[in-house]
Motif scaffolding. Structure first.
Motif, mmCIF file in Angstrom:
data_model
loop_
_atom_site.group_PDB
_atom_site.id
_atom_site.type_symbol
_atom_site.label_atom_id
_atom_site.label_comp_id
_atom_site.label_asym_id
_atom_site.label_seq_id
_atom_site.Cartn_x
_atom_site.Cartn_y
_atom_site.Cartn_z
ATOM 1 N N VAL A 35 0.865 -1.190 0.000
ATOM 2 C CA VAL A 35 0.000 0.000 0.000
ATOM 3 C C VAL A 35 0.896 1.233 0.000
ATOM 4 C CG1 VAL A 35 -1.831 1.252 1.182
ATOM 5 C CG2 VAL A 35 -1.800 -1.250 1.246
ATOM 6 N N VAL A 36 0.837 1.985 -1.082
ATOM 7 C CA VAL A 36 1.762 3.105 -1.295
ATOM 8 C C VAL A 36 1.065 4.432 -1.039
ATOM 9 C CG1 VAL A 36 3.220 4.245 -3.017
ATOM 10 C CG2 VAL A 36 3.035 1.747 -2.999
ATOM 11 N N GLY A 37 1.805 5.349 -0.401
ATOM 12 C CA GLY A 37 1.313 6.715 -0.263
ATOM 13 C C GLY A 37 0.343 6.942 0.869
ATOM 14 N N GLN A 38 0.229 5.998 1.802
ATOM 15 C CA GLN A 38 -0.724 6.130 2.907
ATOM 16 C C GLN A 38 0.009 5.975 4.239
ATOM 17 O OE1 GLN A 38 -3.500 7.267 2.179
ATOM 18 N NE2 GLN A 38 -3.713 6.746 0.002
ATOM 19 N N ASP A 39 1.081 6.728 4.395
ATOM 20 C CA ASP A 39 1.924 6.592 5.581
ATOM 21 C C ASP A 39 1.164 6.923 6.870
ATOM 22 O OD1 ASP A 39 3.957 5.912 3.897
ATOM 23 O OD2 ASP A 39 4.939 7.872 3.923
ATOM 24 N N GLU A 40 0.286 7.938 6.833
ATOM 25 C CA GLU A 40 -0.449 8.324 8.039
ATOM 26 C C GLU A 40 -1.384 7.200 8.492
ATOM 27 O OE1 GLU A 40 -0.237 10.083 5.290
ATOM 28 O OE2 GLU A 40 0.583 12.074 5.767
ATOM 29 N N ALA A 41 -2.062 6.566 7.528
ATOM 30 C CA ALA A 41 -2.960 5.461 7.866
ATOM 31 C C ALA A 41 -2.178 4.285 8.442
ATOM 32 C CB ALA A 41 -3.737 5.023 6.619
ATOM 33 N N ILE A 42 -1.026 4.004 7.858
ATOM 34 C CA ILE A 42 -0.205 2.882 8.327
ATOM 35 C C ILE A 42 0.346 3.162 9.725
ATOM 36 C CG2 ILE A 42 1.964 1.666 7.898
ATOM 37 C CD1 ILE A 42 1.285 1.807 4.905
ATOM 38 N N GLU A 43 0.677 4.417 10.016
ATOM 39 C CA GLU A 43 1.147 4.772 11.361
ATOM 40 C C GLU A 43 0.044 4.542 12.393
ATOM 41 O OE1 GLU A 43 2.660 8.713 11.444
ATOM 42 O OE2 GLU A 43 4.343 8.285 10.097
ATOM 43 N N ASP A 101 1.047 12.025 -6.552
ATOM 44 C CA ASP A 101 2.466 11.968 -6.880
ATOM 45 C C ASP A 101 2.696 10.881 -7.933
ATOM 46 O OD1 ASP A 101 5.263 11.498 -6.847
ATOM 47 O OD2 ASP A 101 5.378 12.440 -4.875
ATOM 48 N N LYS A 102 3.331 11.235 -9.035
ATOM 49 C CA LYS A 102 3.626 10.280 -10.108
ATOM 50 C C LYS A 102 4.492 9.137 -9.596
ATOM 51 C CE LYS A 102 3.815 8.753 -14.362
ATOM 52 N NZ LYS A 102 4.479 9.502 -15.455
ATOM 53 N N GLU A 103 5.376 9.448 -8.668
ATOM 54 C CA GLU A 103 6.252 8.412 -8.109
ATOM 55 C C GLU A 103 5.420 7.353 -7.374
ATOM 56 O OE1 GLU A 103 9.910 7.933 -4.895
ATOM 57 O OE2 GLU A 103 9.351 9.930 -5.636
ATOM 58 N N PHE A 104 4.368 7.799 -6.645
ATOM 59 C CA PHE A 104 3.495 6.850 -5.954
ATOM 60 C C PHE A 104 2.749 5.976 -6.955
ATOM 61 C CE2 PHE A 104 2.946 9.625 -1.914
ATOM 62 C CZ PHE A 104 4.159 9.146 -1.434
ATOM 63 N N MET A 105 2.312 6.612 -8.060
ATOM 64 C CA MET A 105 1.591 5.852 -9.086
ATOM 65 C C MET A 105 2.498 4.757 -9.667
ATOM 66 S SD MET A 105 -1.455 7.267 -9.313
ATOM 67 C CE MET A 105 -2.164 7.028 -10.933
ATOM 68 N N VAL A 106 3.768 5.097 -9.862
ATOM 69 C CA VAL A 106 4.727 4.118 -10.396
ATOM 70 C C VAL A 106 4.914 2.982 -9.403
ATOM 71 C CG1 VAL A 106 7.144 3.764 -11.042
ATOM 72 C CG2 VAL A 106 5.918 5.787 -11.876
ATOM 73 N N LYS A 107 5.045 3.313 -8.124
ATOM 74 C CA LYS A 107 5.217 2.280 -7.096
ATOM 75 C C LYS A 107 4.010 1.344 -7.036
ATOM 76 C CE LYS A 107 8.352 4.719 -3.949
ATOM 77 N NZ LYS A 107 8.504 5.297 -2.574
ATOM 78 N N ILE A 108 2.817 1.937 -7.139
ATOM 79 C CA ILE A 108 1.599 1.119 -7.102
ATOM 80 C C ILE A 108 1.576 0.156 -8.288
ATOM 81 C CG2 ILE A 108 -0.925 1.173 -7.327
ATOM 82 C CD1 ILE A 108 -0.876 3.842 -5.791
ATOM 83 N N ALA A 109 1.869 0.685 -9.475
ATOM 84 C CA ALA A 109 1.837 -0.148 -10.683
ATOM 85 C C ALA A 109 2.854 -1.278 -10.583
ATOM 86 C CB ALA A 109 2.113 0.711 -11.914
ATOM 87 N N ARG A 110 4.053 -0.950 -10.113
ATOM 88 C CA ARG A 110 5.080 -1.983 -9.983
ATOM 89 C C ARG A 110 4.661 -3.057 -8.978
ATOM 90 N NH1 ARG A 110 10.886 1.316 -10.395
ATOM 91 N NH2 ARG A 110 11.306 0.631 -12.532
ATOM 92 N N SER A 111 4.036 -2.641 -7.880
ATOM 93 C CA SER A 111 3.608 -3.619 -6.871
ATOM 94 C C SER A 111 2.531 -4.542 -7.412
ATOM 95 C CB SER A 111 3.105 -2.889 -5.612
ATOM 96 O OG SER A 111 1.867 -2.242 -5.856
ATOM 97 N N LYS A 112 1.737 -4.056 -8.380
ATOM 98 C CA LYS A 112 0.666 -4.887 -8.951
ATOM 99 C C LYS A 112 1.199 -5.877 -9.993
ATOM 100 C CE LYS A 112 -2.308 -2.733 -6.472
ATOM 101 N NZ LYS A 112 -2.777 -3.391 -5.235
ATOM 102 N N LEU A 113 2.411 -5.646 -10.462
ATOM 103 C CA LEU A 113 2.990 -6.577 -11.436
ATOM 104 C C LEU A 113 3.470 -7.863 -10.771
ATOM 105 C CD1 LEU A 113 5.111 -4.198 -13.724
ATOM 106 C CD2 LEU A 113 2.775 -5.043 -14.065
ATOM 107 N N ARG A 114 3.867 -7.779 -9.508
ATOM 108 C CA ARG A 114 4.433 -8.963 -8.844
ATOM 109 C C ARG A 114 3.447 -10.128 -8.774
ATOM 110 N NH1 ARG A 114 7.670 -6.343 -10.568
ATOM 111 N NH2 ARG A 114 8.966 -4.812 -9.489
ATOM 112 N N LYS A 143 -8.958 8.326 -9.931
ATOM 113 C CA LYS A 143 -9.519 7.042 -9.489
ATOM 114 C C LYS A 143 -8.494 6.199 -8.761
ATOM 115 C CE LYS A 143 -12.921 6.888 -13.230
ATOM 116 N NZ LYS A 143 -13.405 6.156 -14.426
ATOM 117 N N GLY A 144 -7.293 6.749 -8.558
ATOM 118 C CA GLY A 144 -6.290 6.090 -7.751
ATOM 119 C C GLY A 144 -5.861 4.746 -8.307
ATOM 120 N N GLY A 145 -5.552 3.828 -7.365
ATOM 121 C CA GLY A 145 -5.015 2.527 -7.746
ATOM 122 C C GLY A 145 -5.981 1.679 -8.539
#
Length: 607
Positions: free
Chosen positions: A297-305, A508-521, A555-557
């Motif tokens: 789960v990318v970009g949700q640091d406050e929720a994870i804390e 953040d485009k960087e977050f979008m990239v991280k999300i996409a990469r995590s969905k490839l695994r 529409k996010g992830g």
């Protein structure tokens, strides 16, 4: 004291009321005044004899009458069909009447004939009374006659308000469930009282433990007993909602399974597992929980804390210590709010995987299914007599099967406003940590995390880089929804204002990239498991940018998943289909994915 209070009320109202219906915990055993373990039958029979009843008669349909009938008026001139009995003084069993009058018609005639006799003071105890009648309008003709005789028995005797003996003849009816007994008999009937026999309270559980303490074979410190242990209070609290019979069964299990700690014995008895998954959590894993959750789960640091704080509190055993009901409270309660597709459901599944080793430990309820009248019955089961009663409820059945779980109520607002009755179920869960289904069985949420998700404010709050301001807007909208729209501020009070967890917009485009990469695994793992072929990207970043080129960031992830499905999986499926004949021979090889101006190009890489 719950049980003692119930028995005191039974004693107080017996004889003042002509009929007493006892329901609830009637199959339990109890400690009497002499601290002996007795059944309800024995307790009542002793109580009635102490109240100076001349004749005390117990009856059930299997064994018939237990008691001396020689002084009673027997059935001779009957109003419904019943046999006449003549007693031979030389036969003790007939003198006492043991085993006779097994048919309901016979015992109801006996009750009627002697209850209306002003010269006798008699008490009848009829067990399993809820099985003598059908439900409501489904009564058979003979059952209606039984009920009529019973009604006449308690009403036809002359009222003697100046009698020195305040305890008149009485019939005590024992029923497992009052709902199974004809309501017409007791509702608005001043001669009938209904009393619910409770389960033992804390002091009564302690007294039962003291009575059978030596029957437990558990691991303790040298010289300790259960009730001298420093954990005595914890042990007693753990048995909350246990019956006395279950406490005795717990002691038997300890002797059957061999020595173990009381905690392990408790979990084995209640959940069928010796080990508590919460206690098996690795310290280093909990220490690194933020990192582990952030991998999916990318970009949700406050929720994870926020989740980290709840899990650490549960891991250290501090959950609910500020409440008296701490043992039954859920391990954590969270309200996820934010735009669609930002990871609310995904974080819930990831948390289930972290805690219990399986995504399937996240039990999801789509609350859009529960927005109509009476749809709350799907969760706890249909009432007795209705279609589906035997099946139980979806929620209660799920918790029975998986008590260690993350329970996700997805998009709660879709049920809350159109069907506000469903919120009463959540009040009980959040306050008491337990829920009783339509069949009277109680399930517990004390080992679970409860998460509500909502899209409230998703169309009103505008994306912004100022996360604090966005969070405040979402929290204000949620509070207004509970306070003013559905007018149920008490539910938000149970959830906890600080447990509202706003999710960030994914900008953040960087977050979008991280999300996409995590969905490839997961896709790569799926191809490898199914075909034994590696899926390799020539330039993964270039591929991800290609995928994101048409994704709607608002529409996010979720739209990233749609783009992966449309641009990768559709094309990959066609390629594999065209080369299906070669797939077996290519096991252990790779499929190379190239990204060019025309789209994606696939090729087998043969070593």
């Amino acid at each position: 004291m719950s049980i003692l209070t119930s028995f005191n009320r039974i004693k107080r109202e017996t004889g003042i009321k002509r009929a007493v219906v006892i329901e609830g915990n009637v199959g339990d055993v109890f400690l009497n005044d002499k601290k002996r373990i007795v059944t309800l039958k024995d307790y009542l029979m002793d109580m009635l004899k102490d109240m100076a009843y001349e004749d005390v008669i117990y009856w059930d349909r299997v064994d018939g009458v237990d008691g001396d009938l020689t002084k009673l008026d027997l059935v001779d001139d009957v109003e419904v069909k019943g046999d006449t009995y003549e007693f031979d003084d030389e036969e003790d069993d007939k003198k006492t009447g043991s085993g006779l009058f097994k048919k309901p018609a016979e015992i109801f005639n006996l009750v009627f004939k002697n209850m209306i006799n002003p010269k006798r003071k008699v008490a009848f105890v009829l067990n399993w009374a809820d099985y003598l009648f059908g439900n409501g309008n489904q009564l058979m003709d003979d059952e209606r006659e039984y009920l009529t005789l019973l009604g006449k028995a308690i009403k036809d005797r002359k009222v003697d308000y100046l009698s020195e003996d305040t305890n008149g003849s009485v019939v005590i009816l024992i029923a497992n469930k009052l709902s199974m007994f004809p309501i017409s008999f007791y509702q608005s009937n001043p001669e009938v009282t209904t009393i619910t026999l409770q389960k033992p309270d804390r002091l009564e559980r302690e007294e039962m433990l003291a009575k059978i303490e030596t029957a437990f074979d558990v691991k303790l410190k040298p010289g300790e007993t259960l009730l001298t242990s420093e954990k005595k209070s914890e042990y007693i609290d753990m048995l909350d909602d246990f019956t006395n019979r279950e406490i005795i069964q717990l002691s038997k299990l300890s002797r059957k399974e061999g020595k173990m700690t009381f905690n392990k014995l408790f979990y084995l008895f209640k959940y069928g597992e010796k080990d508590n998954p919460w206690e098996k959590l690795d310290y280093n894993d909990v220490k690194n929980i933020k990192k582990k959750l952030s991998e999916r789960v990318v970009g949700q640091d406050e929720a994870i804390e926020k989740i980290e704080k709840i899990i650490v509190k549960a891991y250290m055993g501090l959950t609910g210590l500020h409440k008296s009901s701490s043992r039954s409270m859920p391990k954590g309660i969270l309200f996820f709010v934010g735009p669609t597709g930002v990871g609310k459901t995904e974080l819930s599944k990831t948390l289930a995987q972290f805690l219990f080793g399986d995504d399937q430990a996240c039990i999801r309820f789509d609350m859009s299914e529960y927005g109509t009248d009476n749809s709350d019955q799907k969760l706890i089961g249909a009432p007795p007599g209705y279609v589906g009663y035997e099946e139980g409820g979806r929620l209660t059945n799920a918790i029975k099967e998986k008590p260690f779980s993350v329970i996700l109520f997805d998009e709660i607002e879709k049920a809350a406003k159109p069907n506000p009755r469903i919120l009463d179920i959540f009040l009980q869960i959040l306050e008491d940590g337990r829920l009783t289904d339509s069949k009277g069985e109680t399930v517990y949420f004390s080992e679970s995390i409860i998460i509500f998700t909502s899209n409230l404010g998703a169309s009103e709050v505008k994306p912004s880089s100022n996360h604090e301001e966005v969070a405040k807007e979402f929290i204000t909208i949620v509070k207004n929804y509970f306070d003013n729209e559905i007018k149920r501020p008490e539910l938000l009070g149970r959830i906890g204002y600080n447990n509202i967890v706003p999710f960030n917009f994914i900008q953040d485009k960087e977050f979008m990239v991280k999300i996409a990469r995590s969905k490839l695994r997961p896709i790569q793992m799926g191809i490898l498991e199914k075909y034994r072929i590696d899926l390799v990207f020539e330039d993964e970043l270039k591929f991800v940018n290609y995928i994101l080129s048409d994704a709607d960031i608002t529409k996010g992830g979720r739209d990233i998943l749609n783009a992966i499905n449309d641009k990768l999986l559709d094309e990959l499926a066609m390629y594999l289909f065209k080369n299906k004949q070669e797939l077996t021979a290519l096991k252990g090889q790779s499929i190379l994915v190239k990204t060019n101006n025309k789209g994606l190009e696939f090729s087998f890489e043969v070593e």
